[in-house]
Design an enzyme around this catalytic site. Structure first.
Site, PDB file in Angstrom:
ATOM      1  N   GLU A  67      48.661  21.413  38.353  1.00 32.72           N
ATOM      2  CA  GLU A  67      48.784  19.982  38.115  1.00 32.72           C
ATOM      3  C   GLU A  67      49.807  19.706  37.027  1.00 32.72           C
ATOM      4  O   GLU A  67      50.467  18.677  37.003  1.00 32.72           O
ATOM      5  CB  GLU A  67      47.436  19.327  37.774  1.00 32.72           C
ATOM      6  N   GLY A  82      41.710  18.831  35.827  1.00 28.13           N
ATOM      7  CA  GLY A  82      41.831  19.605  37.058  1.00 28.13           C
ATOM      8  C   GLY A  82      41.072  20.908  37.049  1.00 28.13           C
ATOM      9  O   GLY A  82      41.219  21.714  37.975  1.00 28.13           O
TER      10      GLY A  82
END
Length: 471
Positions: free
Chosen positions: A273, A371
């Site tokens: 991410e 994440g």
């Protein structure tokens, strides 16, 4: 208003006889931000640009290195001077001073963070701001499902190219989703914003107002690694990261320590991410090729960035990098398609059963889910059965308190459940928890705790389990 010369300097095109409109009636059927429209933004000062914000509005704000800091400051002043009330701010993670969280503006603005940065923690702790527990990959759904409906979006973009296209630069994440549902888009066009590829394009004709600046992006400097962090990096690199692995890691000294220790590895890939400066040297040394990836072969995949100018220069106009929507990058099914997916995440504390707290210190909210769960699960479900979900932490805090604890602090949240956790790494070793009983997990975790705390942890484990922890 900017002069014609400055419009040309920033590459802004002119569309004669057209004016900006706040109600986007020009959409025939699609809110796609890459579609050119027959209109142009009003090029104004930051102070003029934010006057579209009214009492009761919801304002979305781009984050990380793309935080539109000039517009944020102007918005705070506008809120104060215009005596606005009940303006709701929503963002994923912002950098800078976050002037809108000033206690004097409590009745003007209320911030909601989908992942908290240090600039809003005090406001959240004092009840003047909010945070939303949410997986990173689900944040775009907040806009698509109209749970959040922005009246105004404040973004930071690169100057337009010859076709009128700007780039969202260092932060795509949930921004595209927010823009597709925003009534008014205000852009901070920054000559120093890197131009990135992937899902980052937006045509300048979608801006209602724009202001042009030439300012450095928010940056995170390098911090000297501790001996413990260096050791953790070496343990992970030498024992858990294989040649040809696809890596996910966040920002901070432990991810940097891992990257530093990977300079003898080959054919690494990046699907994360976010990534920071440490990746740049690995690419230049030929360690990161992305050649073994089954999707996005030969490309680094990310969704947002923050680091130093070295990182921003590296990603600028670089087709080797694809910046994609966070709903895709952090989708567990997509993550699992990467070979030898190795996810490296950190935590605040881990209890003796393997429960991971990563978002709060007791009841005090600190960050968010981010994440971590997306990638821990994606690595565990890897299509080749060779994924490695890793939680990496120093064994003690700066106050010499153990980060491996009998039970999590009262009120602390479980971000990653004990069933999700496979590997836990400290500077004292690697604990593999998958398939182990609670008794076996406690034993493995005590072995990698700091020696000064092992006896107390063993006693606490016995009191809890009514038996000695053992392999």
């Amino acid at each position: 208003m900017l002069s014609v010369r400055n419009k040309l300097l920033f590459g802004l095109k002119s569309y004669p006889n057209l004016t900006p409109c706040l109600v986007k009636t020009f959409y025939s059927y699609s809110p796609e931000p890459s579609q050119p429209l027959n209109r142009e933004p009003a090029i104004v000062s930051p102070e003029e640009a934010v006057k579209c914000i009214k009492s009761g509005n919801t304002v979305f704000m781009q984050g990380a290195a793309a935080t539109p800091t000039i517009l944020v400051k102007a918005m705070a002043e506008h809120g104060r001077n215009a005596n606005l009330r009940d303006v709701k701010i929503c963002a994923m993670h912002t950098e800078g001073l976050a002037e809108y969280t000033d206690p004097a503006l409590e009745k003007v603005f209320r911030s909601t963070s989908f992942f908290m940065g240090g600039n809003v923690r005090k406001a959240v702790a004092e009840g003047r701001a909010d945070c939303v527990p949410i997986f990173l990959h689900e944040i775009p759904q907040l806009f698509h499902k109209k749970i959040y409906c922005p009246d105004v979006a404040l973004i930071s973009v690169s100057p337009p190219d010859q076709h009128g296209y700007c780039s969202l630069g260092t932060s795509v994440d949930c921004v595209r989703a927010a823009l597709m549902h925003s009534k008014c888009i205000v852009a901070q066009i920054n000559k120093q914003m890197p131009r990135t590829f992937g899902d980052s394009i937006i045509h300048q004709s979608h801006f209602d107002f724009a202001t042009c600046i030439d300012e450095p992006l928010p940056a995170h400097g390098h911090k000297q690694q501790t001996e413990q962090e260096t050791k953790i990096g070496q343990l992970i690199a030498e024992n858990l990261v294989e040649d040809g692995a696809t890596l996910q890691m966040g920002i901070g000294n432990i991810p940097d320590a891992v990257l530093t220790a990977l300079h003898n590895h080959k054919d690494l890939g990046i699907h994360s991410e976010m990534f920071a400066d440490g990746v740049v040297d690995l690419v230049k040394n030929g360690c990161v090729t992305n050649a073994k990836k089954t999707i996005h072969k030969g490309r680094i995949v990310g969704s947002f960035l923050i680091g130093s100018k070295k990182l921003y220069d590296f990603v600028d106009n670089n087709p080797f990098i694809e910046m994609l929507d966070i709903a895709y990058v952090n989708n567990v099914g997509i993550i699992a398609k990467n070979p030898k997916m190795t996810a490296i995440n950190s935590a605040l504390e881990v209890d003796l059963t393997g429960q991971v707290n990563a978002d709060s210190i007791g009841t005090r909210m600190y960050s968010g889910f981010g994440g971590q769960v997306d990638f821990i699960r994606g690595a565990a479900e890897g299509f080749d059965g060779k994924g490695k979900p890793i939680i990496a932490i120093p064994s003690v805090t700066k106050r010499n308190e153990s980060k491996i604890v009998p039970t999590l602090k009262t009120g602390a949240g479980v971000v990653t459940s004990r069933a999700h956790v496979h590997y836990v790494v400290t500077e004292h070793g690697i604990a593999y928890l998958f398939g182990k009983s609670i008794r076996q997990r406690a034993h493995a975790l005590i072995q990698i705790a700091h020696p000064d705390h092992r006896e107390a942890l063993e006693k606490a484990a016995f009191e809890r389990l009514k038996c000695m922890p053992s392999p």
